[in-house]
Design a protein around this motif. Structure first.
Motif, PDB file in Angstrom:
ATOM      1  N   CYS C 307      15.944  -4.682   6.659  1.00  0.00           N
ATOM      2  CA  CYS C 307      15.277  -3.941   7.723  1.00  0.00           C
ATOM      3  C   CYS C 307      14.221  -2.994   7.155  1.00  0.00           C
ATOM      4  O   CYS C 307      13.182  -2.777   7.749  1.00  0.00           O
ATOM      5  N   LYS C 308      14.506  -2.420   5.996  1.00  0.00           N
ATOM      6  CA  LYS C 308      13.568  -1.453   5.429  1.00  0.00           C
ATOM      7  C   LYS C 308      12.378  -2.122   4.754  1.00  0.00           C
ATOM      8  O   LYS C 308      11.294  -1.574   4.703  1.00  0.00           O
ATOM      9  N   LEU C 309      12.606  -3.309   4.171  1.00  0.00           N
ATOM     10  CA  LEU C 309      11.563  -3.840   3.289  1.00  0.00           C
ATOM     11  C   LEU C 309      10.976  -5.204   3.661  1.00  0.00           C
ATOM     12  O   LEU C 309       9.966  -5.589   3.106  1.00  0.00           O
ATOM     13  N   SER C 310      11.616  -5.956   4.576  1.00  0.00           N
ATOM     14  CA  SER C 310      11.108  -7.322   4.756  1.00  0.00           C
ATOM     15  C   SER C 310       9.813  -7.349   5.560  1.00  0.00           C
ATOM     16  O   SER C 310       9.506  -6.443   6.319  1.00  0.00           O
ATOM     17  N   TYR C 311       9.046  -8.424   5.359  1.00  0.00           N
ATOM     18  CA  TYR C 311       7.791  -8.597   6.105  1.00  0.00           C
ATOM     19  C   TYR C 311       8.025  -8.644   7.609  1.00  0.00           C
ATOM     20  O   TYR C 311       7.313  -8.041   8.385  1.00  0.00           O
ATOM     21  N   SER C 312       9.069  -9.412   7.980  1.00  0.00           N
ATOM     22  CA  SER C 312       9.257  -9.622   9.419  1.00  0.00           C
ATOM     23  C   SER C 312       9.557  -8.308  10.117  1.00  0.00           C
ATOM     24  O   SER C 312       9.098  -8.058  11.231  1.00  0.00           O
ATOM     25  N   GLN C 313      10.315  -7.452   9.447  1.00  0.00           N
ATOM     26  CA  GLN C 313      10.586  -6.158  10.053  1.00  0.00           C
ATOM     27  C   GLN C 313       9.314  -5.305  10.036  1.00  0.00           C
ATOM     28  O   GLN C 313       9.040  -4.561  10.974  1.00  0.00           O
ATOM     29  N   SER C 314       8.543  -5.424   8.966  1.00  0.00           N
ATOM     30  CA  SER C 314       7.290  -4.668   8.871  1.00  0.00           C
ATOM     31  C   SER C 314       6.365  -4.986  10.034  1.00  0.00           C
ATOM     32  O   SER C 314       5.586  -4.146  10.475  1.00  0.00           O
ATOM     33  N   LYS C 315       6.469  -6.196  10.527  1.00  0.00           N
ATOM     34  CA  LYS C 315       5.605  -6.582  11.652  1.00  0.00           C
ATOM     35  C   LYS C 315       5.919  -5.747  12.881  1.00  0.00           C
ATOM     36  O   LYS C 315       5.038  -5.423  13.661  1.00  0.00           O
ATOM     37  N   LYS C 316       7.194  -5.402  13.032  1.00  0.00           N
ATOM     38  CA  LYS C 316       7.564  -4.584  14.182  1.00  0.00           C
ATOM     39  C   LYS C 316       7.023  -3.164  14.037  1.00  0.00           C
ATOM     40  O   LYS C 316       6.624  -2.541  15.012  1.00  0.00           O
ATOM     41  N   TYR C 317       7.084  -2.665  12.816  1.00  0.00           N
ATOM     42  CA  TYR C 317       6.667  -1.280  12.583  1.00  0.00           C
ATOM     43  C   TYR C 317       5.170  -1.180  12.257  1.00  0.00           C
ATOM     44  O   TYR C 317       4.634  -0.087  12.158  1.00  0.00           O
ATOM     45  N   LEU C 318       4.531  -2.318  12.002  1.00  0.00           N
ATOM     46  CA  LEU C 318       3.159  -2.386  11.503  1.00  0.00           C
ATOM     47  C   LEU C 318       3.034  -1.693  10.159  1.00  0.00           C
ATOM     48  O   LEU C 318       1.970  -1.180   9.788  1.00  0.00           O
ATOM     49  N   ARG C 319       4.102  -1.590   9.446  1.00  0.00           N
ATOM     50  CA  ARG C 319       4.136  -1.022   8.096  1.00  0.00           C
ATOM     51  C   ARG C 319       5.559  -1.249   7.562  1.00  0.00           C
ATOM     52  O   ARG C 319       6.442  -1.607   8.329  1.00  0.00           O
ATOM     53  N   PRO C 320       5.785  -1.036   6.267  1.00  0.00           N
ATOM     54  CA  PRO C 320       7.159  -1.209   5.786  1.00  0.00           C
ATOM     55  C   PRO C 320       8.099  -0.240   6.493  1.00  0.00           C
ATOM     56  O   PRO C 320       7.693   0.852   6.884  1.00  0.00           O
ATOM     57  N   GLY C 321       9.346  -0.641   6.651  1.00  0.00           N
ATOM     58  CA  GLY C 321      10.324   0.209   7.313  1.00  0.00           C
ATOM     59  C   GLY C 321      10.747   1.392   6.461  1.00  0.00           C
ATOM     60  O   GLY C 321      11.423   2.293   6.938  1.00  0.00           O
ATOM     61  N   CYS C 322      10.363   1.393   5.202  1.00  0.00           N
ATOM     62  CA  CYS C 322      10.674   2.529   4.318  1.00  0.00           C
ATOM     63  C   CYS C 322       9.423   3.374   4.173  1.00  0.00           C
ATOM     64  O   CYS C 322       8.338   2.857   3.941  1.00  0.00           O
ATOM     65  N   VAL C 323       9.590   4.703   4.335  1.00  0.00           N
ATOM     66  CA  VAL C 323       8.416   5.586   4.212  1.00  0.00           C
ATOM     67  C   VAL C 323       8.424   6.393   2.911  1.00  0.00           C
ATOM     68  O   VAL C 323       7.627   7.305   2.734  1.00  0.00           O
ATOM     69  N   GLY C 324       9.345   6.064   2.010  1.00  0.00           N
ATOM     70  CA  GLY C 324       9.291   6.659   0.676  1.00  0.00           C
ATOM     71  C   GLY C 324       9.683   8.123   0.589  1.00  0.00           C
ATOM     72  O   GLY C 324       9.255   8.833  -0.317  1.00  0.00           O
TER      73      GLY C 324
END
Lengths: 279, 672, 352
Positions: C307-324
């Protein structure tokens, strides 16, 4: 056709339980009508969708819809498995429940017109398929061959006995029933559903199949259907998952990249195979 | 501001948390960064304490029994009624059961009420047996009745030995500290029959047969001798009874010990070496419910004394308490063995001291634990209980026979229904109080919300009762009680709420010499008398003999889970931990017994197969769960299925709760 | 760009406090740590403080929130249901860029998918956001790896960058513009943009080697995670160290899984309560009737990192799910925060 579906998203609509029927051990069917006439009029579903049902004072649970989108009494059939469903089973006609939804994608209807339709169900797996069966029957001329294979542990464990009687008497609807062990007076087949499927002469071309039942039965049936030449993308099923919101937010029903509540609950077997989790 | 600093009140780790308070309700919890021990971590229980604090299943008014129901009464009426009844009993007719979850101030006053007002020495905690044993062993062996080590120095240790239990479930944040230590180079070894998560996180796991942990520990000590690492000469200078102990130890045959424990001799020797060569070593063992037994504790202490590990900084014996204020409750003398501050009841000067301090004559006849009173003493007529938070009530029939039962509690529970009078109690965020965690750290938990109307603090209830019974008590706040504690309990002499408010806890002894508390009490004081603690070799032979192997070939041990905790009367008022507990139940609705892969194969058991477990006293049907975590010959039942406890373990439960090392001889029968 | 002298910060906050409940970082006087909290005493706002230990998530998605209240009388068969909407307007002052990005992720997730979450929306639409550039990174930070800091790019009403005796102020919305005008802030001058860029560049260059080195590795880990080419042993190694406390989800600015319970109150009505949840719990996916589709701990961990790092999840957030933000690393009893997971994946790739 009126396909305007406006689901009830946040605040449940109050409905009255008008009738309760004992289906099999621990499974009851609850017929309901919405209290507000405008909702009663406007409530539309697609086969294969589900609702979130509130038992006041106990909680909310997701349940698939067994009734047809057209001309069918609204009802749900629920097995007593936990705290909330047990509380539902306590209800009497006249009691209130809350409804949100309908949610989920539903079975394809327009896309499968003109095709042969095979339904394979085990036990309470008939619940989510009933809606589609009734719907297709209501539009019988639009479809090819129509076949139902349904099995349960014993004759007592068969759901929707009234509907079954009706279907057995319906022309152009091939029905096959089986129970695990012989019983006096039983005229249907004996054995597992997959064995019954194996012995049937089923069409493969221009055919779709809907399969619902316990995991062991599901996998065994899929194997048989594939042997018969039915393609993975033409086999549909619905997935059940733990759900809290129904609208894709709580994430309880996430499987990899898909959310069962919004992307499902209906998936083709080809999709299911790629989901990676146990079914 | 909505986040307020506080102390988690579940286990004896005493993690720091921030409670989010809005509109007089606790709405959330967050770990407190910068807390010297928990350093910004909480376990699954701690992360959901706000759910418990939201529950409305509170007792909100004093209640007096009338027939089978209770009548809400005014505070005054409840006090008058209770006092008038208590007047009719003599000290030896009354027993007191304190709560290890109550604050030091409450426990101190409860004990004082028992001893000074009611003249009763029948005073104990619900789950004190293990801690009391540990304190006695440590007092005898090194003069300090609690953790000799320090948790905050744990990451600097060379060697950590974890004995028994599963710290990752019981005190997860202490286990986490051990895990971090291991990751930064500490050698961690676990001794437990079961392959626990703690064992998985260790470099070395020794798996003695159930009931033989003590023997393995003695074998480790013996190995130090056979390997020539410890000779006799300097030992006699360090430890009082060295000669006798070495005699005792040398009578142990390492080979035979290896056979009895099922641990290979070479494994024992290599771990003993590793331990001996370490610069600093810690030992962790559980106390409280499912504590390590006295024998194992002594063997562990002896091992540390023998290797000379106790008088060095950074290291030591670490009993880990399972409940928030278990240690503090014992510090406050809620025990038949000790007056506040560990003054032994056997010593005449203890009594003189307290008669002078309390300005009242005391009853010097030794008392018993409340459990012992109920079990064996027919003269007991009345019982006073604080927050009994276990679902299973032992001696319930005996309690029903009593003439008078007073219950002080915050939440509705099964025990309350047995009472004659019920006083509602504040929960820990509704008043000030101090709590003492496993490492002697006394922490102040400040009031964060107003209690429901009409609920009085415990000190007020007890003061009013004491006054009504002819001893006017002057207390006006919990803070004043701490002032008195600092005069009475030497280890707490430098403590006050004011000082604690400005700190994140201070470790006792806090006194003139250590105003900021003490990290390693033993290392700082030279000339402390060390002493080996052991019984005779004949006793050892006796323990090794066991008779029932033929009829009951399996050793059944009982354990805990993360979510089910203390019989769940606390956790069931939360959402998420309760759900997690139920999740386990969903898979095995009638409970399960874990069987080793080897035994399952030999008996032809498959997963979920129903089996019958038969002991001498009872039997139960459960589902099989084949597990790689347990040894052949052993069966394991997680201690969380209520029906199972009441139905099967009930008669045996007091035994099982005695200690970690206890096992029940049983046989397993297949149900077709 | 505008200029806010340091001594005018109070004026700005006072102004906000007239229409909003002000939230911001404050220091705990005893532990010395920083908490993102509701501030009645506005002087406790500390814009110089390090990144708070808690993300601002609780202001939008409270840990425990009543979303409905209903009362059902069986006697009269009457049901009353009310939506609880006592949501007050909040000003989040001094958000670090990672946390602002966290809110943008939540926005896209709660507001931008098939359905709009009405409860979240209620909180969100009443928000005023002032972000605060990190002029130096804090020890656990790796926002440079996840493209979420040290300065905010979008989503704020006002954005502050500390420069000597005051702050450079970027305006991000009409609301923000109005406030700047009401306060009578002066224009910061033509060099302001360059100055801000310089400050940000300096901040980036002072990141720890660990963060800078990891930059490429985060995207390689993303790739591996998405394609599923991570050996089960790696997940097992991680799973063995998991204490199942749920903390990683609770402290994550973008984790939004929740649970819903109906709680009966003693005075009669029932509250429908939604609370934080975590996919690392076994009961999270558990269904009534003996079936848990995602059983072993390592599977559940796996789900969260996916959820934090995959591309498919990133598509939902329009960015990685991890904000560092590094919080999961600080709070984890098993020491398997996201940076360590990336390290383990990296070790698998390089065979170290």
């Amino acid at each position: 056709m009126d396909n305007q579906l406006v689901p009830i998203v946040t605040v449940p609509e109050v409905a009255t339980v008008v009738d309760i029927r004992e289906e099999i051990a621990d499974v009851r069917t609850f017929y309901f009508t919405f209290d507000r006439p405008e909702i009663e009029r406007a409530f539309r579903i697609r086969s294969g969708q589900f609702i979130m049902c509130t038992v006041f004072g106990a909680g909310e649970f997701a349940v698939s819809l067994p009734f047809s989108p057209e001309n069918d009494r609204k009802h749900i059939s629920v097995r007593k498995v936990g705290k909330v469903t047990a509380a539902l089973h306590e209800l009497q006609p006249g009691d209130k429940i809350g409804i949100r939804g309908p949610f989920g994608n539903g079975f394809p209807f327009e896309e499968i017109k003109g095709k042969n339709v095979i339904y394979v169900a085990g036990g309470i797996g008939l619940i989510p398929l009933r809606s589609s069966i009734v719907h297709v029957l209501q539009h019988r001329p639009d479809f090819g061959r129509m076949i139902l294979v349904y099995g349960a542990r014993s004759s007592r464990d068969l759901m929707y006995k009234d509907s079954i009687r009706e279907w057995q008497a319906t022309r152009d609807f091939e029905t096959h029933f089986t129970i695990d062990r012989p019983e006096p007076g039983w005229t249907g087949q004996v054995g597992f559903v997959n064995q019954l499927v194996a012995g049937l002469n089923l069409p493969a071309e221009n055919t779709v199949a809907f399969v619902c039942g316990p995991p062991v039965m599901f996998n065994a049936v899929i194997k048989e259907l594939k042997l018969k030449g039915i393609k993975e993308q033409d086999i549909y099923s619905t997935l059940e998952r733990h759900m809290k919101c129904g609208i894709g937010k709580c994430q309880h029903c996430a499987i990899g990249r898909t959310l069962v509540c919004v992307d499902g609950p209906v998936y083709t077997y080809r999709q299911i195979k790629t989901l990676g989790e146990q079914i | 501001m909505s986040y307020y600093r506080g102390i988690c009140n579940f286990c004896g780790t005493g993690c720091g948390h921030l409670l989010q308070v809005e509109g007089n309700r606790v709405r959330g919890v967050y770990p407190l960064p910068g807390h010297p021990l928990s350093r910004g971590r909480l376990c699954v229980r701690g992360w959901h304490i706000h759910e418990l604090l939201q529950t409305e299943e509170r007792i909100t008014s004093p209640l007096i029994r009338e027939g089978n129901s209770f009548r809400p009464v005014s505070f005054d009426e409840a006090v008058d009624f209770t006092a008038s009844r208590l007047k009719t009993f003599s000290g030896r007719e009354v027993a007191f059961l304190g709560s290890p979850r109550a604050s030091n101030e409450e426990n101190y006053l409860f004990g004082k009420f028992a001893r000074a007002v009611m003249k009763s020495n029948n005073l104990s905690l619900t789950s004190d047996a293990g801690l009391e044993e540990s304190s006695r062993v440590l007092l005898e062996g090194c003069g300090l009745p609690a953790m000799t080590g320090s948790l905050s120095a744990l990451r600097q240790a060379d060697f950590i030995l974890v004995v028994g239990g599963d710290l990752t479930k019981q005190n997860p944040i202490i286990a986490s500290e051990i895990h971090f230590a291991r990751r930064s180079g500490t050698f961690v070894a676990t001794i437990s029959p079961r392959k626990t998560q703690m064992a998985r996180l260790s470099q070395k796991h020794l798996r003695p047969n159930p009931g033989t942990i003590w023997l393995l520990l003695e074998a480790l000590a013996r190995a130090l001798r056979t390997e020539g690492l410890v000779r006799g000469d300097d030992l006699e200078e360090r430890v009082e009874n060295a000669r006798q102990y070495l005699e005792y130890l040398d009578s142990l045959d390492l080979k035979q010990a290896s056979e009895s424990t099922g641990v290979e001799e070479q494994e024992i020797i290599s771990l003993a070496r590793k331990f001996y060569e370490s610069e600093s070593a810690f030992a962790f063992y559980p106390v409280g419910i499912q504590s390590l037994d006295r024998r194992s504790m002594s063997a562990l202490l002896n091992l540390f004394l023998l290797a000379g590990k106790l008088d060095r900084p950074a290291g030591g014996m670490c009993p880990v308490t399972g409940i928030s204020n278990l240690l503090g409750s014992l510090d406050m003398g809620v025990s038949p063995a000790f007056l506040p501050g560990y003054f032994p009841v056997e010593a005449e000067e203890s009594w003189r001291r307290f008669e002078e301090l309390w300005q009242v004559g005391l009853n010097r006849t030794p008392g018993k634990s409340a459990a012992a009173c109920l079990q064996e003493d027919r003269s007991i007529k009345a019982l006073l209980v604080v927050d009994h938070d276990e679902e299973i009530i032992r001696h319930v029939n005996r309690i029903k026979e009593l003439e008078f039962v007073v219950y002080f509690g915050a939440y509705q529970n099964a025990f309350a229904s047995l009472a004659t009078v019920i006083f509602p109690r504040l929960n820990y965020v509704e008043g000030d109080g101090t709590y003492t965690n496993s490492e002697r750290r006394v922490q102040l938990s400040q009031k964060k919300v107003e209690p429901p109307a009409g609920i009085k603090p415990m000190w007020e209830i007890l003061s009013r009762l004491a006054s009504a019974l002819g001893q006017p008590w002057p207390y006006k706040s919990a803070e004043e009680i701490m002032t008195e504690i600092s005069r009475v309990v030497p280890q707490y002499s430098g403590l006050s709420h004011e000082k604690l408010r400005a700190s994140l806890g201070l470790r006792w002894p806090v006194d003139d010499r250590h105003p900021g508390g003490t990290e390693f009490p033993l290392a700082e004081e030279t000339g402390r008398g060390f002493k080996f603690v052991f019984d005779g070799a004949a006793d050892r032979r006796q323990s090794l003999r066991s008779g029932k192997e033929g009829v009951f070939p399996f050793k059944l041990v009982v354990g805990r889970s993360n979510y089910f905790w203390h019989q769940n009367s606390v956790m069931k008022r939360t959402f998420i931990p309760r759900r997690e507990y139920n999740a386990l139940l969903l898979l095995y609705p009638n409970g399960f017994v874990e069987v080793s892969e080897e035994d399952a194969r030999a008996l032809g058991l498959r997963e979920k197969q129903p089996v019958r477990i038969v002991s001498e006293a009872a039997e139960i049907r459960l589902a099989t769960r084949i597990s790689p975590d347990i040894l052949p010959g052993m069966l394991y039942i997680p201690y969380f299925i209520e029906e199972m406890i009441s139905g099967f373990l009930h008669r045996q439960v007091s035994e099982l709760e005695k200690n970690e090392e206890f096992f029940l001889p049983v046989r397993l029968e297949k149900v077709e | 760009m505008y200029w806010l002298p340091r001594d005018q910060v109070r004026a700005l906050v006072n102004r906000l406090a007239e229409s909003y409940a002000v939230y911001g970082p404050r220091r705990d006087e005893v532990s010395g740590e920083v908490v993102f909290d509701r501030l009645e005493e506005l002087e406790r706002l500390d814009l110089q403080a390090a990144i708070p230990y808690n993300p601002p998530k609780h202001a939008l998605l409270p840990q425990y929130e009543e979303i409905l209240k209903y009362l059902y009388s069986k006697q009269s068969q009457k049901v009353t249901i009310e939506k609880i909407s006592k949501v007050e307007p909040k000003a989040l002052v001094g958000l670090r860029a990672c946390d602002l990005n966290g809110i943008l992720c939540l926005d896209r997730f709660f507001l931008g998918q098939e359905f709009v979450d009405e409860i979240y929306l209620e909180h969100r639409k009443k928000l005023f956001i002032i972000s605060n550039t990190c002029v130096r990174p804090f020890p656990q930070c790796f926002c440079v790896c996840t493209d979420s800091g040290p300065a905010a790019g979008e989503g704020f009403d006002l954005d502050l960058t500390c420069a000597g005796q005051g702050y450079l102020v970027l305006v991000g919305s009409k609301k923000g513009q109005r406030l700047v005008e009401e306060l009578g802030l002066r224009e910061a001058g033509s060099e302001a943009q360059n100055l801000r860029e310089k400050i940000v560049a300096e901040s980036v260059s002072s990141f720890d080697n660990f963060a800078l080195e990891n930059k490429a590795w985060v995207s390689r880990a993303t790739n591996r995670l998405t394609t599923g080419f991570i050996k089960p042993e790696v997940w097992e190694y991680i799973g063995n160290q998991c204490f199942e406390c749920g903390a990683c989800s609770f402290v994550c600015p973008t984790c939004s899984c929740f649970n819903v319970e109906d709680v009966n109150r003693v005075d009669g009505p029932t509250d429908r309560v939604r609370t934080w949840d975590s996919c690392s719990f076994e009961g999270y996916t558990k269904m009534a009737g003996d079936h848990n589709p995602r059983k072993p701990v390592e599977d559940r961990r796996n789900k969260r990192f996916f959820c934090k790092l995959s591309y498919s999840q990133s598509k939902k957030y329009l960015r990685p799910g991890c904000v560092g933000c590094g919080r999961c690393a600080r709070v984890c009893p098993g020491d398997i925060g996201l940076p360590n997971v990336v390290t383990y994946i990296r070790r698998e790739i390089t065979g170290e």
